[in-house]
Design a protein around this motif. Structure first.
Motif, short mmCIF file in Angstrom:
data_model
loop_
_atom_site.label_atom_id
_atom_site.label_comp_id
_atom_site.label_asym_id
_atom_site.label_seq_id
_atom_site.Cartn_x
_atom_site.Cartn_y
_atom_site.Cartn_z
N ASP A 45 0.82 -1.21 0.00
CA ASP A 45 0.00 0.00 0.00
C ASP A 45 0.86 1.27 0.00
OD1 ASP A 45 -2.36 1.37 -0.05
OD2 ASP A 45 -2.76 1.22 2.10
N ARG A 49 0.02 7.69 -2.57
CA ARG A 49 0.66 8.76 -1.78
C ARG A 49 2.09 9.00 -2.24
NH1 ARG A 49 -1.03 5.95 3.52
NH2 ARG A 49 -1.80 4.48 1.95
N ARG A 96 -12.11 2.19 -8.46
CA ARG A 96 -11.20 3.32 -8.70
C ARG A 96 -11.44 3.88 -10.11
NH1 ARG A 96 -5.52 2.49 -5.55
NH2 ARG A 96 -6.44 1.77 -3.59
#
Ligand code: IPE
Ligand code: IPE
Ligand code: MG
Length: 266
Positions: A45, A49, A96
């Motif tokens: 993950d 970011r 998404r």
């Protein structure tokens, strides 16, 4: 204002900007560890970011996220760990943006095209966890081919979860057992934990001993719910594209120091 314009003008195009992955070959060897897990699961993950931090597109973040994979898999193999499960795409990830889903689907093809020869040569056994029927034809065939090609390999069990959901996996197992009951082949009173385990994608493999989720998030997000019943959890803050072999070794050291009780009084 002027500075910003200049910066924008001279900023290299995304494709040309090379960001080295933080891979390191300085991994520890098996004898450096007091105890190693048999089965490691990783929720990779933080690609989004990472991309944001580097002002790059999410797709570029996902691509960077495949850069360190080779080293992590190789190190797992070198350490003699039995199984490695990687969460690549969840049943919930379909929601998404289409562009991101397309990029992830393309990465699946690219990953296998570039890695399958080495993985096969290293005797790695590839298993896809998840429902392949919902994937586009090309991806489906690529995954089936990888599984078939490596089916006889006896080395590391590399499980790649694609269109995978832990609840979905348990529901499928229940359906299969219910079918057997309906066909008169199974007495419901005989259904036990082992029988359910034997109907999961990971049948025949040991339970997850160590679950790693990068990026600081502390949740399972529907990954290997049944198999993680007694797993030790480690949540490194590092975003997945920055996760190096050295970081991996740290989580393995952390695991070695845990006291695992399995409900007993030690
Ligand atoms: C994980 O990275 C990879 C996949 C879900 C395919 P994310 O894309 O979830 O990264 P963050 O959580 O947005 O940083
Ligand atoms: C889990 O990460 C799925 C993968 C890493 C493939 P997500 O980023 O999709 O999970 P949530 O949405 O933060 O729980
Ligand atoms: Mg995420």
């Amino acid at each position: 204002m002027f500075k910003d314009t200049v910066k924008k003008f001279f900023a290299p195009k995304e494709k040309e900007r090379f960001i080295p992955s933080k891979k390191s070959t300085a991994g520890m060897s098996a004898r450096d560890f007091k105890r190693l897990p048999q089965h490691v699961a990783i929720i990779m993950d933080g690609n989004g970011r990472w991309a944001k931090r580097h002002r790059l597109s999410v797709s570029r973040g996902h691509r960077q996220g495949t850069e360190n994979l080779r080293e992590i898999i190789r190190h797992t193999d070198d350490l003699g760990i039995h199984a490695l499960s990687l969460y690549a795409f969840s049943t919930e990830n379909w929601s998404r943006p289409q562009e991101e889903v397309d990029a992830l689907m393309q990465l699946i093809l690219d990953f296998f095209a570039s890695e399958i020869d080495e993985l096969d040569a290293k005797n790695v056994h590839i298993l896809i966890l998840g429902d392949k029927s919902r994937l586009p034809e090309k991806q489906r065939l690529t995954l089936i081919e990888a599984e078939e090609r490596t089916a006889g390999n006896t080395g590391l069990h590399l499980n790649i979860a694609i269109n995978y959901g832990g609840r979905d996996e348990i529901a499928r197992a229940a359906r299969e057992l219910a079918d057997q009951v309906a066909g008169g082949m199974l007495d419901p009173a005989l259904i036990n934990e082992q029988m359910i385990a034997d109907h999961l994608y990971t049948r025949g493999q040991p339970d997850v001993d160590l679950l790693i989720r990068t990026s600081g998030e502390m949740r399972l997000s529907n990954f290997l719910l049944f198999q993680c019943a007694y797993a030790e959890f480690v949540f490194p803050k590092t975003l997945w594209p920055d996760f190096s072999v050295r970081d991996y070794d740290e989580t393995l050291l952390d695991f070695g120091g845990r006291e695992r009780r399995f409900g007993k009084r030690l």
